[in-house]
Design a protein around this motif. Structure first.
Motif, mmCIF file in Angstrom:
data_model
loop_
_atom_site.group_PDB
_atom_site.id
_atom_site.type_symbol
_atom_site.label_atom_id
_atom_site.label_comp_id
_atom_site.label_asym_id
_atom_site.label_seq_id
_atom_site.Cartn_x
_atom_site.Cartn_y
_atom_site.Cartn_z
ATOM 1 N N GLU A 1 0.978 -1.262 -0.021
ATOM 2 C CA GLU A 1 0.049 0.093 -0.038
ATOM 3 C C GLU A 1 0.814 1.165 -0.067
ATOM 4 O O GLU A 1 0.681 2.190 -0.767
ATOM 5 N N TYR A 2 1.989 1.210 0.665
ATOM 6 C CA TYR A 2 2.835 2.314 0.697
ATOM 7 C C TYR A 2 3.474 2.598 -0.807
ATOM 8 O O TYR A 2 3.668 3.755 -1.009
ATOM 9 N N LEU A 3 3.922 1.555 -1.296
ATOM 10 C CA LEU A 3 4.624 1.608 -2.420
ATOM 11 C C LEU A 3 3.298 2.149 -3.535
ATOM 12 O O LEU A 3 3.924 2.860 -4.467
ATOM 13 N N LEU A 4 2.450 1.619 -3.503
ATOM 14 C CA LEU A 4 1.253 2.096 -4.462
ATOM 15 C C LEU A 4 1.019 3.775 -4.330
ATOM 16 O O LEU A 4 0.949 4.340 -5.481
ATOM 17 N N GLU A 5 1.102 4.225 -3.031
ATOM 18 C CA GLU A 5 0.986 5.572 -2.988
ATOM 19 C C GLU A 5 2.350 6.324 -3.460
ATOM 20 O O GLU A 5 2.029 7.304 -3.963
ATOM 21 N N LYS A 6 3.415 5.770 -3.062
ATOM 22 C CA LYS A 6 4.568 6.565 -3.336
ATOM 23 C C LYS A 6 4.861 6.652 -4.760
ATOM 24 O O LYS A 6 5.336 7.370 -5.370
ATOM 25 N N TRP A 7 4.633 5.423 -5.453
ATOM 26 C CA TRP A 7 4.818 5.591 -7.164
ATOM 27 C C TRP A 7 3.555 5.684 -7.794
ATOM 28 O O TRP A 7 3.465 5.517 -9.182
ATOM 29 N N GLN A 8 2.409 6.265 -7.393
ATOM 30 C CA GLN A 8 1.267 6.908 -7.904
ATOM 31 C C GLN A 8 0.549 5.730 -8.837
ATOM 32 O O GLN A 8 0.162 5.981 -10.024
ATOM 33 N N ARG A 9 0.711 4.211 -8.246
ATOM 34 C CA ARG A 9 0.130 3.237 -8.941
ATOM 35 C C ARG A 9 0.472 3.230 -10.304
ATOM 36 O O ARG A 9 -0.466 2.927 -11.135
ATOM 37 N N ALA A 10 1.768 3.186 -10.833
ATOM 38 C CA ALA A 10 2.190 3.313 -12.046
ATOM 39 C C ALA A 10 3.614 2.527 -12.013
ATOM 40 O O ALA A 10 4.337 2.467 -11.143
ATOM 41 N N CYS A 11 3.871 1.836 -13.237
ATOM 42 C CA CYS A 11 5.177 1.403 -13.268
ATOM 43 C C CYS A 11 6.406 2.385 -13.535
ATOM 44 O O CYS A 11 5.985 3.455 -14.029
ATOM 45 N N ALA A 12 7.233 2.171 -12.577
ATOM 46 C CA ALA A 12 8.259 3.337 -12.413
ATOM 47 C C ALA A 12 9.115 3.426 -13.756
ATOM 48 O O ALA A 12 9.780 4.368 -13.970
ATOM 49 N N TYR A 13 9.214 2.372 -14.479
ATOM 50 C CA TYR A 13 10.169 2.192 -15.812
ATOM 51 C C TYR A 13 9.256 2.837 -17.089
ATOM 52 O O TYR A 13 9.935 3.679 -17.732
ATOM 53 N N CYS A 14 8.060 2.292 -17.358
ATOM 54 C CA CYS A 14 7.367 2.695 -18.434
ATOM 55 C C CYS A 14 6.215 3.488 -18.115
ATOM 56 O O CYS A 14 5.718 4.385 -19.114
ATOM 57 N N GLY A 15 5.742 3.851 -16.874
ATOM 58 C CA GLY A 15 4.667 4.656 -16.527
ATOM 59 C C GLY A 15 3.378 4.240 -16.754
ATOM 60 O O GLY A 15 2.372 5.018 -16.573
ATOM 61 N N GLU A 16 3.243 3.010 -17.104
ATOM 62 C CA GLU A 16 1.915 2.457 -17.390
ATOM 63 C C GLU A 16 1.076 2.314 -16.099
ATOM 64 O O GLU A 16 1.731 1.898 -15.092
ATOM 65 N N LYS A 17 -0.349 2.622 -16.092
ATOM 66 C CA LYS A 17 -1.385 2.561 -15.084
ATOM 67 C C LYS A 17 -2.247 1.536 -15.384
ATOM 68 O O LYS A 17 -2.444 0.908 -16.537
#
Length: 437
Positions: free
Chosen positions: A189-205
């Protein structure tokens, strides 16, 4: 559609009505517009009205946006919904700029000035930074405002996260609690909030995401939060055990962003944690019963009712009082943005702290102030026409109006009629949605 608020002749709230019936009341002259946002009518004559039905205002506080909903606990009907955008970041930026200017002035060799670094009074016990205080003030403002226009009898607020482990074993603490059954859940849950629920490399949501080690464990990477991010399966497989600098060699901008974001703490979560109980105590001071719910219960209610994730729908699903069946079809949320009431700074300065202009002490001219929403009917000259928008006032009486089509200059105050007075917020209608029954 969202209901229309109605007040009796003594400005006491009555049951909200359907927009079609509100148009009928206006057309027959039985009611007049009392307020534009939220749209509220006031009856012109004393009439017999059935007893009002108690309603509940539900809040999903957030760092940037707070969801607000008014729900009938018996029928499950959503009467009103809104999303309130806060200006905490703007408040902090203004304070940072002021601090920089003051520090610059103090560092000049002004020996004739007395030192003032030790003149701070003791802070109150419940003191909060202005950026956090503004969030609480915005929510309280709208709870009080809606209570004046609607028969609200209870409040629901999302306060804490869902934590079944602590509920099962309240005596658990220390290392045993931190490494318990929900450690992985909280981390995700922490990581989902921190990385805006998107892939850190390609940005896909809106795709399945996996927890990824920025520095691979095969090469000595740890499980610390600063070394974790989220990645889609395709990017996770492509990276493998490569060092991130090698994997993103051809994407230096992405590499720089990930390295900076990995070290950055979760500011939004910290802001919510710092204000949630202060908001709860101030809501209790209103005299209405306050129900608090967890984030896990909100997510459970929303998932079981097959509703998408939005701020106002999260507010609808807060607490155990959420009805089994919710009537949310056709609801159009009101998008509210906190803009503030201007600045109290009487002297504008340049980047070096030297005065460059002085502000007028008077805000209102000819009955209007900058930010009021008006309707201007110009009957002559080059600006002939009808204009609706926010006004920028001048002492000369020649105003500017900011409309959807652009800015219109040189409109006399004689042609203006007020629609909605400036109250520190801007408004916009959101998009309506259709949900499965």
């Amino acid at each position: 559609m969202s209901k229309v608020f109605v007040l009796d002749t003594n400005t006491r709230p009555l049951d909200p009505v359907h927009p079609g019936y509100a148009r009928f009341l206006l057309k027959q002259g039985k009611a007049a517009v009392y307020r534009r946002y939220p749209f509220t009518l006031i009856l012109q004559k004393v009439v017999e009205y059935p007893p009002v039905k108690p309603l509940r205002v539900k809040l999903d506080p957030g760092s940037r946006t707070t969801g607000i909903a008014i729900v009938n606990d018996v029928s499950g009907e959503v009467v009103f919904a809104a999303e309130l955008s806060h200006r905490g970041q703007a408040v902090k930026a203004a304070l940072d700029a002021r601090r920089a200017v003051r520090r610059s002035r103090r560092q000049r060799k002004n020996r004739y000035r007395k030192a003032r670094w030790a003149n701070r009074k003791n802070q109150k016990k419940d003191w909060l930074p202005p950026s956090l205080e503004s969030r609480i003030a915005n929510i309280l403002t709208w709870v009080r405002r809606l209570s004046r226009y609607c028969p609200i009898q209870a409040i629901s607020q999302e306060v804490v996260r869902f934590d079944m482990q602590l509920m099962e074993r309240p005596e658990m603490k220390g290392m045993e609690y931190q490494q318990g059954t929900l450690a992985g859940y909280e981390a995700r849950e922490y990581l989902l909030e921190k990385w805006q629920r998107a892939c850190a490399y390609c940005g896909e949501k809106d795709i399945p995401l996996q927890i990824e080690h920025i520095h691979p464990r095969a090469k000595g990477g740890t499980n610390r939060m600063s070394n974790l991010c989220l990645a889609c399966e395709k990017c996770n497989r492509a990276k493998g055990t490569q060092d991130i600098a090698v994997f993103l060699k051809k994407k230096p901008e992405v590499l720089k962003r990930i390295q900076a974001q990995a070290r950055q703490p979760l500011k939004d979560a910290a802001a919510v944690n710092a204000t949630r109980w202060a908001l709860f105590e101030r809501l209790q001071a209103t005299g209405l019963p306050v129900e608090f719910g967890s984030g896990g219960l909100t997510k459970y209610n929303r998932t079981t009712r097959k509703l998408p994730k939005t701020h106002w729908l999260d507010a609808v699903c807060v607490g155990k009082s959420t009805p089994e069946r919710l009537q949310v079809n056709g609801i159009v949320p009101l998008l509210i943005t906190a803009t503030g009431h201007g600045s109290r700074q009487m002297c504008g300065v340049n980047k070096y702290g030297f005065p460059i202009r002085h502000r007028q002490r008077q805000k209102r001219y000819f009955g209007y102030q900058t930010g009021d929403m008006i309707r201007a009917v110009v009957t002559s000259r080059k600006n002939k026409g009808v204009y609706v928008g926010r006004v920028l006032v001048r002492a000369t009486g020649s105003f500017d109006i900011r409309t959807k089509q652009g800015r219109v200059q040189g409109i006399s105050h004689r042609f203006c009629t007020p629609i909605h007075r400036c109250d520190g917020y801007s408004y916009q209608q959101g998009a309506g949605h259709s949900f499965p029954a």
